[in-house]
Design a protein around this motif. Structure first.
Motif, PDB file in Angstrom:
ATOM      1  N   ARG A  25      -0.694  -5.700   3.115  1.00  0.00           N
ATOM      2  CA  ARG A  25      -1.038  -6.906   3.702  1.00  0.00           C
ATOM      3  C   ARG A  25      -0.678  -8.058   2.888  1.00  0.00           C
ATOM      4  O   ARG A  25      -0.123  -7.887   1.941  1.00  0.00           O
ATOM      5  CB  ARG A  25      -2.737  -6.914   3.769  1.00  0.00           C
ATOM      6  N   HIS A  71       0.596  -1.093   0.096  1.00  0.00           N
ATOM      7  CA  HIS A  71       0.165   0.127   0.099  1.00  0.00           C
ATOM      8  C   HIS A  71       0.621   1.253   0.074  1.00  0.00           C
ATOM      9  O   HIS A  71       0.537   2.055  -0.437  1.00  0.00           O
ATOM     10  CB  HIS A  71      -0.861  -0.097   1.162  1.00  0.00           C
ATOM     11  N   GLY A  79      -4.303 -12.010   4.710  1.00  0.00           N
ATOM     12  CA  GLY A  79      -5.003 -11.106   5.016  1.00  0.00           C
ATOM     13  C   GLY A  79      -4.428  -9.980   6.232  1.00  0.00           C
ATOM     14  O   GLY A  79      -4.592  -8.967   6.485  1.00  0.00           O
ATOM     15  N   ALA A  80      -3.295 -10.762   6.872  1.00  0.00           N
ATOM     16  CA  ALA A  80      -2.579 -10.116   7.780  1.00  0.00           C
ATOM     17  C   ALA A  80      -1.819  -8.832   7.597  1.00  0.00           C
ATOM     18  O   ALA A  80      -1.374  -8.953   6.271  1.00  0.00           O
ATOM     19  CB  ALA A  80      -1.664 -11.368   8.623  1.00  0.00           C
ATOM     20  N   PRO A  81      -1.531  -7.903   8.225  1.00  0.00           N
ATOM     21  CA  PRO A  81      -0.778  -6.970   7.896  1.00  0.00           C
ATOM     22  C   PRO A  81       0.402  -7.147   7.485  1.00  0.00           C
ATOM     23  O   PRO A  81       1.219  -8.108   8.231  1.00  0.00           O
ATOM     24  CB  PRO A  81      -0.834  -6.040   9.221  1.00  0.00           C
ATOM     25  N   ASP A  91       4.244  -5.382   7.423  1.00  0.00           N
ATOM     26  CA  ASP A  91       5.097  -4.202   7.590  1.00  0.00           C
ATOM     27  C   ASP A  91       6.654  -4.642   8.004  1.00  0.00           C
ATOM     28  O   ASP A  91       6.888  -5.208   8.934  1.00  0.00           O
ATOM     29  CB  ASP A  91       4.673  -3.628   8.794  1.00  0.00           C
TER      30      ASP A  91
END
Length: 141
Positions: free
Chosen positions: A94, A69, A99-101, A103
């Protein structure tokens, strides 16, 4: 990209292409004999990819694993070599499968010659691969 493009501008453009999930255009930024290195890659993962075609094959499934994103906190540092930059950044989004974030913090050392990426050393935390649902590399197992 024109050959007058600075390494920093080329790198910023490459990040936009990743966010757009345009892997063919991202791969086109590479020199034919470009090299991508993953110095901290864990066992079983590639540590070195040689040539645009190998890099393309590795990256092709990337959007199927990670929905990026943004690249917040981007900092680009010049080096004494005008063709080489060091970039610090985070990639956020994600994981597609769970569907987990997502980072991840990265440091990349990128060398550009004649408007093309010739070397990219990608420093990231391989421990993130151990988290559930984190099989997000484009590894050709």
């Amino acid at each position: 990209m024109p050959t007058a493009t600075s390494p920093a501008d080329l790198f910023r453009h490459s990040l936009r292409l990743l966010l757009d999930k345009d892997i063919p255009a991202w791969t086109a930024l590479w020199a034919e004999d470009g090299v991508m290195r993953f110095p901290f890659a864990p066992a079983g993962r590639p540590r070195r990819l040689e040539g645009r075609e190998a890099i393309a094959a590795y990256m092709r499934p990337y959007p199927d694993h990670i929905d990026l994103h943004d690249f917040p906190d981007l900092r680009i540092h010049r080096t004494t070599d005008p063709g080489t930059i060091v970039a610090e950044m985070r990639g956020v989004g994600r994981l597609v499968k769970s569907g987990a974030p997502f980072d991840m913090t990265y440091v990349a050392v990128v060398t550009v010659e004649d408007g093309r990426i010739t070397e990219y050393r990608d420093y990231w935390n391989p421990l993130a691969l151990q988290e559930p649902g984190a099989d997000f590399t484009g590894s050709s197992r």
